[in-house]
Write a protein that holds these residues in place. Structure first.
Motif: not given
Length: 125
Positions: A62, A64, A79-80, A82
């Motif tokens: 993940s 950020d 936003q985040s 993966t």
């Protein structure tokens, strides 16, 4: 309303901060792929970028994402994501709006894109 003769210069480039725990295994890299560097007073510019996961571990990591746009306002600047090891985020974008500058004047602004993972902090300016 844009003012005639007023111009802003946006500075972008790339830097990578190595993680403190494992310098040989930088988990991420931010690459700014396109941005207009001269913007009219009050005008908008789109910042295009890609985040790459350089780790070789199992499973996705993940990240950020934050964009510090200085005096410019920003839409899409937090936003985040993966991202699988060895993969990339694909094209990402944010819209920056320049402040108003007096006619005949210029203003320099630096923009920084930061991807923070569990192991590092990587930025592109």
């Amino acid at each position: 309303m844009a003012q005639a003769g007023a111009l802003l210069a946006v500075f972008v480039g790339g830097i990578v901060a190595l993680p403190t725990a494992a310098p040989a295994d930088t988990p991420s890299k931010v690459e700014i792929t396109q941005v207009q560097t001269d913007v009219q007073s009050g005008g908008q510019v789109t910042l295009n970028y890609v985040v790459k996961n350089l780790s070789t571990g199992d499973g996705g990591n993940s990240f950020d994402i934050t964009i510090n746009s200085g005096a410019m306002s920003c839409n899409g600047c937090s936003q985040s994501l993966t991202i699988d090891p060895g993969g990339s985020s694909g094209p990402q974008k944010a819209t920056l709006t320049a402040p108003n500058v007096a006619p005949g004047q210029t203003q320099d602004i630096s923009v920084t894109v930061t991807a923070t993972a569990s192991k590092d902090k990587t930025a592109s300016t």
